[in-house]
Design a protein around this motif. Sequence first.
Motif, short mmCIF file in Angstrom:
data_model
loop_
_atom_site.label_atom_id
_atom_site.label_comp_id
_atom_site.label_asym_id
_atom_site.label_seq_id
_atom_site.Cartn_x
_atom_site.Cartn_y
_atom_site.Cartn_z
N THR A 33 0.85 -1.18 0.00
CA THR A 33 0.00 0.00 0.00
C THR A 33 0.89 1.23 0.00
O THR A 33 1.95 1.23 0.61
CB THR A 33 -0.96 0.02 1.21
N GLY A 34 0.47 2.27 -0.68
CA GLY A 34 1.29 3.48 -0.74
C GLY A 34 2.68 3.16 -1.25
O GLY A 34 2.84 2.52 -2.29
N SER A 35 3.70 3.55 -0.50
CA SER A 35 5.07 3.28 -0.91
C SER A 35 5.58 1.92 -0.42
O SER A 35 6.70 1.54 -0.74
CB SER A 35 6.00 4.39 -0.40
N MET A 36 4.76 1.20 0.33
CA MET A 36 5.16 -0.12 0.80
C MET A 36 4.93 -1.15 -0.30
O MET A 36 3.80 -1.34 -0.75
CB MET A 36 4.38 -0.54 2.04
N PRO A 37 5.99 -1.85 -0.70
CA PRO A 37 5.82 -2.90 -1.72
C PRO A 37 5.19 -4.15 -1.12
O PRO A 37 5.23 -4.36 0.10
CB PRO A 37 7.26 -3.18 -2.17
N ALA A 38 4.62 -4.98 -1.96
CA ALA A 38 4.08 -6.27 -1.53
C ALA A 38 5.21 -7.12 -0.95
O ALA A 38 6.33 -7.12 -1.47
CB ALA A 38 3.45 -6.98 -2.72
N GLN A 39 4.93 -7.81 0.13
CA GLN A 39 5.93 -8.64 0.80
C GLN A 39 5.66 -10.11 0.45
O GLN A 39 5.10 -10.87 1.22
CB GLN A 39 5.86 -8.42 2.31
N LYS A 40 6.05 -10.49 -0.73
CA LYS A 40 5.78 -11.83 -1.25
C LYS A 40 6.55 -12.92 -0.51
O LYS A 40 6.17 -14.08 -0.54
CB LYS A 40 6.09 -11.91 -2.75
N GLN A 41 7.65 -12.57 0.18
CA GLN A 41 8.44 -13.57 0.89
C GLN A 41 7.78 -13.99 2.20
O GLN A 41 8.18 -14.98 2.80
CB GLN A 41 9.87 -13.04 1.16
N VAL A 42 6.75 -13.28 2.64
CA VAL A 42 6.06 -13.61 3.88
C VAL A 42 4.95 -14.61 3.56
O VAL A 42 4.06 -14.32 2.77
CB VAL A 42 5.48 -12.35 4.56
N SER A 43 5.00 -15.79 4.19
CA SER A 43 4.00 -16.82 3.93
C SER A 43 2.63 -16.38 4.46
O SER A 43 2.53 -15.47 5.27
CB SER A 43 4.41 -18.13 4.61
N ASP A 44 1.59 -17.05 3.99
CA ASP A 44 0.24 -16.75 4.46
C ASP A 44 0.12 -16.93 5.97
O ASP A 44 -0.47 -16.11 6.66
CB ASP A 44 -0.79 -17.65 3.77
N GLU A 45 0.71 -18.00 6.48
CA GLU A 45 0.66 -18.28 7.92
C GLU A 45 1.39 -17.20 8.72
O GLU A 45 0.89 -16.72 9.74
CB GLU A 45 1.28 -19.65 8.20
N ASP A 46 2.60 -16.81 8.26
CA ASP A 46 3.36 -15.77 8.95
C ASP A 46 2.63 -14.43 8.88
O ASP A 46 2.62 -13.67 9.85
CB ASP A 46 4.76 -15.64 8.36
N ALA A 47 2.02 -14.14 7.74
CA ALA A 47 1.28 -12.88 7.59
C ALA A 47 0.10 -12.84 8.56
O ALA A 47 -0.16 -11.81 9.18
CB ALA A 47 0.80 -12.71 6.15
N LYS A 48 -0.59 -13.96 8.72
CA LYS A 48 -1.72 -14.03 9.64
C LYS A 48 -1.25 -13.85 11.09
O LYS A 48 -1.86 -13.11 11.86
CB LYS A 48 -2.44 -15.38 9.47
N THR A 49 -0.17 -14.54 11.46
CA THR A 49 0.39 -14.40 12.81
C THR A 49 0.78 -12.96 13.08
O THR A 49 0.45 -12.39 14.13
CB THR A 49 1.62 -15.32 12.99
N LEU A 50 1.48 -12.36 12.14
CA LEU A 50 1.93 -10.97 12.27
C LEU A 50 0.75 -10.01 12.33
O LEU A 50 0.70 -9.11 13.17
CB LEU A 50 2.84 -10.62 11.09
N ALA A 51 -0.25 -10.22 11.47
CA ALA A 51 -1.43 -9.34 11.43
C ALA A 51 -2.24 -9.43 12.73
O ALA A 51 -2.73 -8.41 13.22
CB ALA A 51 -2.29 -9.69 10.23
N ASP A 52 -2.39 -10.64 13.25
CA ASP A 52 -3.11 -10.79 14.53
C ASP A 52 -2.41 -10.01 15.63
O ASP A 52 -3.05 -9.34 16.44
CB ASP A 52 -3.22 -12.27 14.91
N TRP A 53 -1.09 -10.09 15.66
CA TRP A 53 -0.30 -9.40 16.67
C TRP A 53 -0.38 -7.88 16.48
O TRP A 53 -0.62 -7.14 17.44
CB TRP A 53 1.15 -9.89 16.58
N LEU A 54 -0.22 -7.42 15.24
CA LEU A 54 -0.28 -5.97 14.99
C LEU A 54 -1.67 -5.40 15.22
O LEU A 54 -1.80 -4.25 15.66
CB LEU A 54 0.17 -5.68 13.56
N SER A 55 -2.71 -6.18 14.95
CA SER A 55 -4.08 -5.66 15.13
C SER A 55 -4.40 -5.42 16.61
O SER A 55 -5.33 -4.68 16.91
CB SER A 55 -5.10 -6.62 14.52
N GLU A 56 -3.62 -6.00 17.51
CA GLU A 56 -3.81 -5.74 18.94
C GLU A 56 -3.14 -4.44 19.38
O GLU A 56 -3.33 -4.00 20.51
CB GLU A 56 -3.25 -6.91 19.76
N LYS A 57 -2.35 -3.84 18.52
CA LYS A 57 -1.65 -2.59 18.84
C LYS A 57 -2.62 -1.43 18.65
O LYS A 57 -2.85 -0.99 17.55
CB LYS A 57 -0.41 -2.40 17.95
N LYS A 58 -3.20 -0.97 19.76
CA LYS A 58 -4.21 0.11 19.68
C LYS A 58 -3.86 1.25 20.57
O LYS A 58 -3.27 1.19 21.55
CB LYS A 58 -5.58 -0.45 20.05
#
Length: 113
Positions: free
Chosen positions: A88-113
């Motif tokens: 998104t924006g200037s961030m390129p797609a991170q194709k090296q991140v697996s679906d499982e790792d992306a989900k783990t990372l997203a769950d963790w980041l979504s708790e950052k409020k």
Amino acid sequence: MKKWLLAIVFGSVLVLGACGGGDDSADKGTDDNADSGTVDSSGAEDIYKSNCSSCHGQDLGGGAGPDLTKVGSDHSADEIVDIIHNGTGSMPAQKQVSDEDAKTLADWLSEKK
């Protein structure tokens, strides 16, 4: 002879005391079982350090990329997965991140409020 025996007993107590015997996994408060509703924080931090920290900073505070300390207040876990995979924006797609790792990372980041 008594000093030698005392030294053996004292040394044994020190060794056994250092071993602990407690189950450290119960103290971490993390579980990689997604069904339990908890986030694998340790795993997510490792994924972050390997793939994201060079742009977003070691402490999520930003750098070349934006600050992520409160990203969960702006994006859901599913939106974060989409951003990781498609960019998104200037961030390129991170194709090296697996679906499982992306989900783990997203769950963790979504708790950052």
